[in-house]
Scaffold this active site. Sequence first.
Site, short mmCIF file in Angstrom:
data_model
loop_
_atom_site.label_atom_id
_atom_site.label_comp_id
_atom_site.label_asym_id
_atom_site.label_seq_id
_atom_site.Cartn_x
_atom_site.Cartn_y
_atom_site.Cartn_z
N ASP A 41 0.84 -1.20 0.00
CA ASP A 41 0.00 0.00 0.00
C ASP A 41 0.87 1.25 0.00
O ASP A 41 1.97 1.24 0.56
CB ASP A 41 -0.90 0.00 1.27
CG ASP A 41 -2.19 0.76 1.06
OD1 ASP A 41 -2.11 1.99 0.85
OD2 ASP A 41 -3.26 0.16 1.13
N THR A 45 -5.16 6.51 0.31
CA THR A 45 -6.47 6.66 0.97
C THR A 45 -6.62 5.70 2.15
O THR A 45 -7.61 5.75 2.86
CB THR A 45 -7.62 6.40 -0.04
OG1 THR A 45 -7.46 5.10 -0.61
CG2 THR A 45 -7.62 7.43 -1.14
N GLY A 46 -5.65 4.83 2.32
CA GLY A 46 -5.65 3.92 3.48
C GLY A 46 -4.64 4.40 4.51
O GLY A 46 -3.99 5.43 4.32
N TYR A 155 -13.03 6.68 -12.26
CA TYR A 155 -13.12 5.42 -11.49
C TYR A 155 -13.75 4.32 -12.36
O TYR A 155 -13.17 3.25 -12.52
CB TYR A 155 -13.96 5.68 -10.24
CG TYR A 155 -14.12 4.49 -9.32
CD1 TYR A 155 -13.01 3.93 -8.69
CD2 TYR A 155 -15.37 3.95 -9.06
CE1 TYR A 155 -13.16 2.84 -7.82
CE2 TYR A 155 -15.52 2.88 -8.20
CZ TYR A 155 -14.42 2.33 -7.58
OH TYR A 155 -14.56 1.26 -6.72
N LYS A 159 -11.78 0.97 -13.87
CA LYS A 159 -12.15 -0.41 -13.53
C LYS A 159 -12.54 -1.21 -14.77
O LYS A 159 -12.26 -2.40 -14.85
CB LYS A 159 -13.30 -0.41 -12.52
CG LYS A 159 -12.89 0.09 -11.13
CD LYS A 159 -11.95 -0.88 -10.43
CE LYS A 159 -11.58 -0.39 -9.04
NZ LYS A 159 -10.66 -1.29 -8.34
N TYR A 169 -4.79 -10.74 -19.99
CA TYR A 169 -3.73 -11.55 -19.35
C TYR A 169 -4.18 -13.00 -19.20
O TYR A 169 -3.36 -13.91 -19.28
CB TYR A 169 -3.33 -10.95 -17.98
CG TYR A 169 -2.09 -10.10 -18.10
CD1 TYR A 169 -2.11 -8.90 -18.79
CD2 TYR A 169 -0.88 -10.53 -17.55
CE1 TYR A 169 -0.97 -8.13 -18.92
CE2 TYR A 169 0.27 -9.77 -17.68
CZ TYR A 169 0.22 -8.57 -18.36
OH TYR A 169 1.35 -7.83 -18.51
N ARG A 196 -18.92 8.54 1.49
CA ARG A 196 -19.92 7.55 1.09
C ARG A 196 -21.13 7.68 2.01
O ARG A 196 -21.01 8.16 3.15
CB ARG A 196 -19.32 6.15 1.12
CG ARG A 196 -18.28 5.97 0.02
CD ARG A 196 -17.72 4.56 -0.07
NE ARG A 196 -16.44 4.43 0.57
CZ ARG A 196 -15.56 3.47 0.30
NH1 ARG A 196 -15.81 2.59 -0.63
NH2 ARG A 196 -14.42 3.40 0.94
P1 NAD Z 1 -9.86 2.28 0.34
O1 NAD Z 1 -9.61 3.63 -0.23
O2 NAD Z 1 -10.16 2.16 1.78
O3 NAD Z 1 -8.66 1.29 0.00
C1 NAD Z 1 -7.86 1.40 -1.14
C2 NAD Z 1 -6.41 1.21 -0.77
O4 NAD Z 1 -5.60 1.27 -1.96
C3 NAD Z 1 -5.91 2.31 0.17
O5 NAD Z 1 -5.28 1.74 1.30
C4 NAD Z 1 -4.92 3.10 -0.69
O6 NAD Z 1 -3.91 3.72 0.05
C5 NAD Z 1 -4.42 2.02 -1.64
N1 NAD Z 1 -3.86 2.56 -2.89
C6 NAD Z 1 -4.42 3.46 -3.74
N2 NAD Z 1 -3.60 3.70 -4.77
C7 NAD Z 1 -2.49 2.93 -4.57
C8 NAD Z 1 -1.28 2.75 -5.29
N3 NAD Z 1 -1.02 3.41 -6.42
N4 NAD Z 1 -0.36 1.88 -4.79
C9 NAD Z 1 -0.58 1.20 -3.64
N5 NAD Z 1 -1.71 1.34 -2.92
C10 NAD Z 1 -2.66 2.20 -3.38
O7 NAD Z 1 -11.06 1.66 -0.54
P2 NAD Z 1 -11.91 0.34 -0.29
O8 NAD Z 1 -13.31 0.72 -0.08
O9 NAD Z 1 -11.26 -0.55 0.68
O10 NAD Z 1 -11.82 -0.35 -1.73
C11 NAD Z 1 -10.84 -1.32 -2.03
C12 NAD Z 1 -11.04 -1.87 -3.42
O11 NAD Z 1 -12.34 -2.46 -3.53
C13 NAD Z 1 -10.94 -0.81 -4.51
O12 NAD Z 1 -10.27 -1.36 -5.63
C14 NAD Z 1 -12.39 -0.52 -4.86
O13 NAD Z 1 -12.53 -0.12 -6.19
C15 NAD Z 1 -13.04 -1.88 -4.62
N6 NAD Z 1 -14.46 -1.72 -4.29
C16 NAD Z 1 -14.86 -1.29 -3.06
C17 NAD Z 1 -16.22 -1.13 -2.79
C18 NAD Z 1 -16.73 -0.71 -1.43
O14 NAD Z 1 -17.94 -0.63 -1.23
N7 NAD Z 1 -15.88 -0.42 -0.45
C19 NAD Z 1 -17.16 -1.39 -3.79
C20 NAD Z 1 -16.71 -1.78 -5.04
C21 NAD Z 1 -15.37 -1.96 -5.28
#
Ligand code: NAD
Length: 332
Positions: A41, A45-46, A155, A159, A169, A196
């Site tokens: 990571d 955003t984490g 976004y 995706k 792939y 959200r």
């Molecule tokens: P989040 O923002 O909490 O987690 C995303 C993580 O990715 C973060 O920790 C961020 O720091 C990391 N990140 C971003 N860009 C990066 C990079 N270039 N290199 C390394 N790390 C990177 O979001 P989330 O809600 O946990 O979502 C996680 C995944 O699940 C995402 O791919 C999102 O599209 C997918 N998703 C989530 C939901 C939901 O309801 N939460 C719904 C559909 C899809």
Amino acid sequence: MTGNASRRRIRRAVVTGGAGFLGSHLCERLLDRGVSVVCMDNFLTGTPRNVAHLMGRPGFRVVECDLTGFVHVPGDVDLVLHFASAASPIDYLKLPVETLKVGGLGTLHALGLAREKGARFVLASTSEVYGDPLQHPQREDYWGNVNPVGPRSVYDEAKRYAEALTTAYRNSRGVDTGIVRIFNTYGPRMRPHDGRAIPTFIRQALAGEPLTVAGDGSQTRSICYVDDTVAGVLALACSDLAGPVNIGNAEETSVLALAETIRELAGSDSPIEFVERPTDDPSVRCPDTTLARERLGWEPRVPNTEGLRRTIAWFAAELGVTGDRTRAAAGG
Ligand code: NAD
């Protein structure tokens, strides 16, 4: 970890975006199942706080790394869960190019890692690939209705491109891939200000502030508790299914009803305030989960009232809210 749908044995997994909301729950569940985990990571955003409780557990490592740059993991890897990406509208509207880059370059590098290691690869895709859907509920064979130049396209299209890359792939490089289209998931470790609907309503209800409902609130969402989503993702990871597979709760609720439920569960008397609806905000959202049920034996188990209660209790503790509201959230 051995899957039901195959004899796949997973000893070591890489979770990209592992310090995010969903990623941190995945890391935890994998460790619980005896799998070693490399959490990668860049904390865009984490936060390391999301996995602080896992530090020191055998087989857990956190690597600070931007997936859009050079990616290397020493040793064997059996599974790559590619979850890195901003996911909330507030984040991806603030980080448009970063979001497109991690969906493109980041996915390319994560796929390259899986190929190098001979690992199974699972892409976290999203219900947003359906855009503002003209088919309802959404089945996996629906191609979607996405505005490629609208604000959310950074976004949605990232995706959609990531799904195309994953499929390429699989077909031309022989990587064992799976695509999961995740619908709105909620639970502990969401950020109170991530924009959200659920964290916003909970934060507002706990603070006694008006709950801001977009439009007239008649637009629908289908919300799934994080434990159920994680179980679905891992079921796909352990199978041979390519997908895409919808993972989400088919119980559809209007945004207004959701606000009212959260207000009640939080024991709050906040008023509802109607605010302007964001551009391209989808009118309906509901998964058809037949495929997940039939091929993965998966369905959500946690009722929304229970999941929301747990989430409200976590937010109350996180935000330091005490008294009636906390007791109400904890079901007391
Ligand atoms: P989040 O923002 O909490 O987690 C995303 C993580 O990715 C973060 O920790 C961020 O720091 C990391 N990140 C971003 N860009 C990066 C990079 N270039 N290199 C390394 N790390 C990177 O979001 P989330 O809600 O946990 O979502 C996680 C995944 O699940 C995402 O791919 C999102 O599209 C997918 N998703 C989530 C939901 C939901 O309801 N939460 C719904 C559909 C899809």
